[in-house]
Design a protein around this motif. Structure first.
Motif, PDB file in Angstrom:
ATOM      1  N   THR A  13      82.328  -4.683  44.371  1.00 50.64           N
ATOM      2  CA  THR A  13      81.722  -5.193  45.669  1.00 50.64           C
ATOM      3  C   THR A  13      80.429  -5.990  45.394  1.00 50.64           C
ATOM      4  N   SER A  14      79.966  -6.744  46.478  1.00 52.45           N
ATOM      5  CA  SER A  14      78.604  -7.256  46.439  1.00 52.45           C
ATOM      6  C   SER A  14      78.040  -7.059  47.738  1.00 52.45           C
ATOM      7  N   GLY A  15      76.859  -7.266  47.911  1.00 55.29           N
ATOM      8  CA  GLY A  15      76.029  -7.197  49.202  1.00 55.29           C
ATOM      9  C   GLY A  15      75.798  -5.689  49.080  1.00 55.29           C
ATOM     10  N   GLY A  16      75.119  -5.266  50.369  1.00 56.55           N
ATOM     11  CA  GLY A  16      74.690  -3.920  50.741  1.00 56.55           C
ATOM     12  C   GLY A  16      75.301  -3.104  51.302  1.00 56.55           C
ATOM     13  N   LEU A  17      75.036  -2.128  51.818  1.00 57.49           N
ATOM     14  CA  LEU A  17      75.809  -1.061  52.873  1.00 57.49           C
ATOM     15  C   LEU A  17      76.139  -1.734  53.862  1.00 57.49           C
ATOM     16  N   ASP A  19      76.283  -5.333  54.713  1.00 56.51           N
ATOM     17  CA  ASP A  19      76.782  -6.598  54.247  1.00 56.51           C
ATOM     18  C   ASP A  19      77.756  -6.692  53.123  1.00 56.51           C
ATOM     19  N   GLY A  20      78.312  -5.424  52.845  1.00 54.08           N
ATOM     20  CA  GLY A  20      79.077  -5.371  51.766  1.00 54.08           C
ATOM     21  C   GLY A  20      80.524  -6.171  51.714  1.00 54.08           C
ATOM     22  N   ARG A  21      80.805  -6.817  50.556  1.00 53.32           N
ATOM     23  CA  ARG A  21      82.237  -7.393  50.577  1.00 53.32           C
ATOM     24  C   ARG A  21      82.875  -7.298  49.310  1.00 53.32           C
ATOM     25  N   PRO A  22      83.964  -7.295  49.160  1.00 59.51           N
ATOM     26  CA  PRO A  22      84.701  -7.132  48.102  1.00 59.51           C
ATOM     27  C   PRO A  22      84.237  -8.437  46.958  1.00 59.51           C
ATOM     28  N   ALA A  23      84.120  -8.216  45.639  1.00 63.05           N
ATOM     29  CA  ALA A  23      83.779  -9.182  44.572  1.00 63.05           C
ATOM     30  C   ALA A  23      84.784 -10.198  44.369  1.00 63.05           C
ATOM     31  N   ASP A  24      86.126  -9.739  44.434  1.00 64.32           N
ATOM     32  CA  ASP A  24      87.508 -10.174  44.593  1.00 64.32           C
ATOM     33  C   ASP A  24      88.424  -9.694  45.018  1.00 64.32           C
ATOM     34  N   LYS A  25      89.910 -10.044  45.114  1.00 64.32           N
ATOM     35  CA  LYS A  25      90.840  -9.250  45.864  1.00 64.32           C
ATOM     36  C   LYS A  25      91.591  -8.201  44.732  1.00 64.32           C
ATOM     37  N   ARG A  26      90.922  -8.103  43.642  1.00 60.20           N
ATOM     38  CA  ARG A  26      91.583  -7.106  42.745  1.00 60.20           C
ATOM     39  C   ARG A  26      90.968  -5.782  42.675  1.00 60.20           C
ATOM     40  N   ILE A  27      92.062  -4.816  42.781  1.00 58.25           N
ATOM     41  CA  ILE A  27      91.825  -3.370  42.901  1.00 58.25           C
ATOM     42  C   ILE A  27      92.280  -2.744  41.428  1.00 58.25           C
ATOM     43  N   HIS A  28      91.120  -2.312  40.715  1.00 60.41           N
ATOM     44  CA  HIS A  28      91.484  -1.845  39.420  1.00 60.41           C
ATOM     45  C   HIS A  28      91.708  -0.175  39.554  1.00 60.41           C
TER      46      HIS A  28
END
Length: 119
Positions: A13-17, A19-28
């Protein structure tokens, strides 16, 4: 020695508590023991890199407009090296359809792989 009992989902993820958003659509996926989730993703990403994005194990950001897909690298390694491992996660475990879903508590699950420490 690491005693793997399950695999856990991980979303970068990127952003904060608020305004968080996925860094990309991959789930690891990460290895899961009865006491935590040590090490990198199973496709080899060092999630503890000080310059890397944030991450969420087992949960993540979902909802309208959020796309998610299983990481192809993690999916391949999971099938090859951890085929008996269930996948633990409340948000994205169902993306890994070749594996059964792990129960909420993994403390009593059998060991599916034993590994030394990675480099």
């Amino acid at each position: 020695m690491i005693r793997v009992v399950a695999l856990a989902t991980l979303q970068f993820t990127s952003g904060g508590l608020f305004d968080g958003r996925p860094a990309d659509k991959r789930i690891h996926l990460v290895r899961m023991t009865d006491s935590g989730t040590p090490g990198p993703t199973i496709c080899g990403i060092d999630r503890f890199d000080k310059n890397g994005p944030g991450w969420s194990v087992g949960g993540g950001i979902s909802g309208p407009g959020i796309e998610a897909m299983a990481c192809p690298g993690c999916e391949a390694v999971a099938q090859r090296d951890y085929s008996a491992a269930p996948v633990w996660g409340s948000t994205f475990a169902d993306l890994f359809r070749k594996h059964r879903k792990a129960p909420h508590s993994v403390r009593n699950l059998p060991v599916v792989a034993t590994e030394g420490q990675w480099a």
